[in-house]
Design an enzyme around this catalytic site. Structure first.
Site, PDB file in Angstrom:
ATOM      1  N   SER A  94       0.851  -1.185   0.000  1.00  0.00           N
ATOM      2  CA  SER A  94       0.000   0.000   0.000  1.00  0.00           C
ATOM      3  C   SER A  94       0.888   1.237   0.000  1.00  0.00           C
ATOM      4  O   SER A  94       2.052   1.177   0.427  1.00  0.00           O
ATOM      5  CB  SER A  94      -0.898   0.017   1.247  1.00  0.00           C
ATOM      6  OG  SER A  94      -1.532   1.271   1.407  1.00  0.00           O
ATOM      7  N   TYR A 145      -2.618  -0.370  10.143  1.00  0.00           N
ATOM      8  CA  TYR A 145      -2.472  -0.844   8.762  1.00  0.00           C
ATOM      9  C   TYR A 145      -1.090  -0.495   8.214  1.00  0.00           C
ATOM     10  O   TYR A 145      -0.425  -1.325   7.591  1.00  0.00           O
ATOM     11  CB  TYR A 145      -3.564  -0.205   7.913  1.00  0.00           C
ATOM     12  CG  TYR A 145      -3.645  -0.718   6.493  1.00  0.00           C
ATOM     13  CD1 TYR A 145      -4.095  -2.007   6.222  1.00  0.00           C
ATOM     14  CD2 TYR A 145      -3.292   0.094   5.415  1.00  0.00           C
ATOM     15  CE1 TYR A 145      -4.189  -2.479   4.918  1.00  0.00           C
ATOM     16  CE2 TYR A 145      -3.381  -0.363   4.111  1.00  0.00           C
ATOM     17  CZ  TYR A 145      -3.831  -1.652   3.870  1.00  0.00           C
ATOM     18  OH  TYR A 145      -3.913  -2.109   2.580  1.00  0.00           O
TER      19      TYR A 145
END
Length: 314
Positions: A153, A166
């Protein structure tokens, strides 16, 4: 010109007789990639958490008999061991060409609201799930001189308030992939990292929340610090950002396919619209004080300061 055309033709990848194992195929990137690779002619082993669910059954209906759905919970060693047995028993002539570690979960909240259990849960899927579904397959990928692809990501290298859990897991995934890339390079294996931007509106990996849901999970100390008005503002802001995400999921699956079939794949694929890619590329090189100022000067964080800090001062 003729030499160039000959070179391009010689670089056309033939997927026939090659297999790819993909995790997280119930929905999102993994689901779309499984369909793409099946249509290209790969033998696809699609790992799904819910093999009887709509996502898995949709793959069965829409894809060829070469695609096989396997039940895999990436947090369970026994599921991965069973998946390896199934794959080894059904490998085509050219073996296992690729492993795509795509399975992942996400959530958002201010760092202070998280518990250690939440860090453990997300790490077990995003980080240790990727490691768990990589280590057993290294010998097979080495034998085929194939590809290892990891879905990371932009949050692996850009810090964003409210997404610390995350970010921690995705940054660790990249460290694992980087070490693996260097170690496997001598065997002809290529390791690639996919770094999508905000595709939450199409993947649903990050769900919308209501202020009341967060408030009901607060302890007394949090309720004293974070008022309900602030929770309504921050949840509205995050939910709006989720809905505004990039809706072209093909940008990500295109990058995944290139990582698997290109003779010279990128080490990293930063995937977003052009303007965001420019910003995300520059962000890690900015002085910390400049990077922090992007958040400090934003409207939502000025509201945060006025609503929370001023209240504490009083």
């Amino acid at each position: 010109m003729l030499l160039l055309l000959f070179w391009k033709k010689s670089c056309v990848f033939n997927p026939q007789g090659r297999a790819v194992f993909i995790t997280g195929c119930d929905s999102g990137f993994g689901h779309e990639l499984a369909k793409r690779l099946d249509h290209m002619g790969f033998v696809v082993f699609a790992a799904c958490l819910f093999p009887d669910g709509e996502g898995a059954q949709s793959l069965v209906r829409k894809c060829s008999s070469q695609l096989k759905v396997i039940k895999v919970d990436v947090t369970q060693d026994e599921d991965v061991e069973q998946a390896k047995k199934i794959i080894e028993s059904n490998l085509p002539e050219k073996g296992l060409w690729g492993v795509v570690s795509n399975a992942g979960i996400s959530d958002w909240s201010e760092t202070e609201w998280n518990t250690i259990q939440q860090y453990h849960k997300m790490a077990d899927v995003n980080l240790f799930g990727s490691i768990r579904t990589t280590l057993p397959f290294i010998p097979l990928i080495r034998a085929s001189k194939g590809r290892m692809v990891f879905v990371s990501s932009i949050l692996a290298f850009i810090y964003v308030p409210n997404l610390s859990v995350y970010s921690v897991t995705k940054r660790a995934v990249e460290a694992f992939a980087d070490c693996l890339r260097v170690e496997l390079a001598i065997f002809g294996v290529k390791v690639c990292i996919i770094e999508p931007g905000n595709f939450g509106s199409v993947t649903k990996v990050l769900r919308e929340k209501a202020a009341e849901e967060i408030w009901n999970q607060f302890n007394d100390e949090h309720k004293k610090m974070f008022n309900q008005e602030y929770l309504h503002i921050i949840t509205d802001y995050v939910n709006t950002q989720l809905r505004a995400g990039n809706k072209n999921i093909n940008l990500v699956t295109d990058a995944m396919v290139d990582a698997l079939v290109s003779p010279t794949p990128n080490t990293r694929y930063l995937v977003d619209n052009r303007m965001n890619k420019i910003f995300f590329f520059m962000f890690p090189y900015l002085p910390t004080c400049v990077a922090d100022s992007f958040f400090a000067c934003s409207g939502i964080y000025r509201k945060r300061k006025s609503m929370l800090f001023s209240e504490q001062v009083q």
